[in-house]
Write a protein that holds these residues in place. Structure first.
Motif, mmCIF file in Angstrom:
data_model
loop_
_atom_site.group_PDB
_atom_site.id
_atom_site.type_symbol
_atom_site.label_atom_id
_atom_site.label_comp_id
_atom_site.label_asym_id
_atom_site.label_seq_id
_atom_site.Cartn_x
_atom_site.Cartn_y
_atom_site.Cartn_z
ATOM 1 N N MET A 16 -9.481 -12.970 5.974
ATOM 2 C CA MET A 16 -9.156 -12.335 4.720
ATOM 3 C C MET A 16 -9.432 -13.293 3.572
ATOM 4 S SD MET A 16 -7.718 -9.269 5.208
ATOM 5 C CE MET A 16 -8.698 -8.796 6.595
ATOM 6 N N SER A 17 -9.638 -12.754 2.439
ATOM 7 C CA SER A 17 -9.854 -13.599 1.265
ATOM 8 C C SER A 17 -8.515 -13.963 0.640
ATOM 9 C CB SER A 17 -10.710 -12.850 0.250
ATOM 10 O OG SER A 17 -10.045 -11.685 -0.185
ATOM 11 N N ARG A 29 1.526 -7.877 -3.903
ATOM 12 C CA ARG A 29 0.965 -6.574 -4.259
ATOM 13 C C ARG A 29 -0.240 -6.749 -5.161
ATOM 14 N NH1 ARG A 29 6.933 -4.329 -5.072
ATOM 15 N NH2 ARG A 29 7.471 -4.408 -2.854
ATOM 16 N N LEU A 70 -3.221 -7.559 -4.019
ATOM 17 C CA LEU A 70 -4.157 -8.509 -3.400
ATOM 18 C C LEU A 70 -4.963 -7.891 -2.257
ATOM 19 C CD1 LEU A 70 -1.820 -11.653 -3.135
ATOM 20 C CD2 LEU A 70 -3.453 -11.072 -4.958
ATOM 21 N N GLY A 71 -4.701 -6.632 -1.929
ATOM 22 C CA GLY A 71 -5.381 -5.996 -0.811
ATOM 23 C C GLY A 71 -4.641 -6.113 0.505
ATOM 24 N N VAL A 76 -3.874 -2.597 2.168
ATOM 25 C CA VAL A 76 -5.083 -2.019 2.762
ATOM 26 C C VAL A 76 -5.393 -2.714 4.080
ATOM 27 C CG1 VAL A 76 -7.577 -1.711 2.491
ATOM 28 C CG2 VAL A 76 -6.056 -1.272 0.553
ATOM 29 N N ALA A 77 -5.337 -4.042 4.089
ATOM 30 C CA ALA A 77 -5.647 -4.795 5.314
ATOM 31 C C ALA A 77 -4.657 -4.474 6.427
ATOM 32 C CB ALA A 77 -5.653 -6.292 5.018
ATOM 33 N N ARG A 86 -5.553 -0.970 7.814
ATOM 34 C CA ARG A 86 -6.768 -1.036 8.640
ATOM 35 C C ARG A 86 -6.502 -1.740 9.968
ATOM 36 N NH1 ARG A 86 -8.463 3.192 6.260
ATOM 37 N NH2 ARG A 86 -9.830 2.933 4.464
ATOM 38 N N ARG A 113 -6.628 7.157 -0.902
ATOM 39 C CA ARG A 113 -7.813 6.312 -1.057
ATOM 40 C C ARG A 113 -8.274 5.731 0.283
ATOM 41 N NH1 ARG A 113 -4.912 5.216 -5.651
ATOM 42 N NH2 ARG A 113 -4.020 3.254 -4.869
ATOM 43 N N LEU A 114 -7.377 5.671 1.253
ATOM 44 C CA LEU A 114 -7.713 5.157 2.585
ATOM 45 C C LEU A 114 -8.080 6.275 3.556
ATOM 46 C CD1 LEU A 114 -4.991 2.385 2.916
ATOM 47 C CD2 LEU A 114 -7.375 2.157 2.223
#
Length: 160
Positions: free
Chosen positions: A1-2, A96, A98-99, A102-103, A106, A134-135
């Motif tokens: 992850m970034s 919150r 930072l993605g 979502v990660a 997934r 959105r996902l």
């Protein structure tokens, strides 16, 4: 992850406690969900539950979520044993945007695919519907209350 963090399957007591700490911070302290209903029997059932954990490179927990599968998930997904139940998704306030959420979603979907599941259901807080849409999740059924918070059921078929 970034950004100096990653998501992994929670393995062992220390990871599980980190998951619970994030949930306590977000659901119990922030959203005022009673602690006695935040934790359930599935939190200790490794055979039917997969917990995921987002952690910074320095080990600080940023978020968590869980996948319930098998017959207990079927009770929550309309009786279909091929559908998993995503739940207890929580991201700390500092993480919150930072993605991380979502990660986590997934990663749960990847675990569901690995278990041979065909879809994932979830019970979204109504204010979070846009995030899940959105996902690829689609809401169904009427809005309902859970722990005093409005929710909607949602589902996303998984690519195989």
């Amino acid at each position: 992850m970034s950004g100096g963090w990653r998501v992994r399957v929670a393995g062992g007591p220390a990871d599980r406690e980190a998951c619970f700490a994030v949930r306590k911070d977000v659901f119990v302290a922030e959203q005022q969900v009673p602690e006695d209903i935040e934790y359930d029997v599935f939190d200790a059932e490794d055979a039917v539950t997969v917990h995921v954990l987002a952690v910074r490179d320095d080990g600080v927990a940023l978020g968590t979520g869980r996948l319930l599968h098998g017959p207990h998930a079927a009770d929550r997904t309309g009786g279909d044993p091929s559908v998993g139940s995503l739940g207890r998704l929580a991201v700390t306030g500092a993480a919150r945007g930072l993605g991380v959420g979502v990660a986590l979603v997934r990663a749960i979907e990847d675990e569901a695919r690995g278990l041979g599941l065909t879809a994932v259901d979830l019970h979204a807080q109504s204010h979070a519907l846009g995030f899940y849409e959105r996902l690829g999740y689609v809401a169904y059924g009427a809005e309902y209350q859970d722990a005093g918070i409005p929710h909607r059921s949602m589902r996303r078929p998984l690519d195989t």
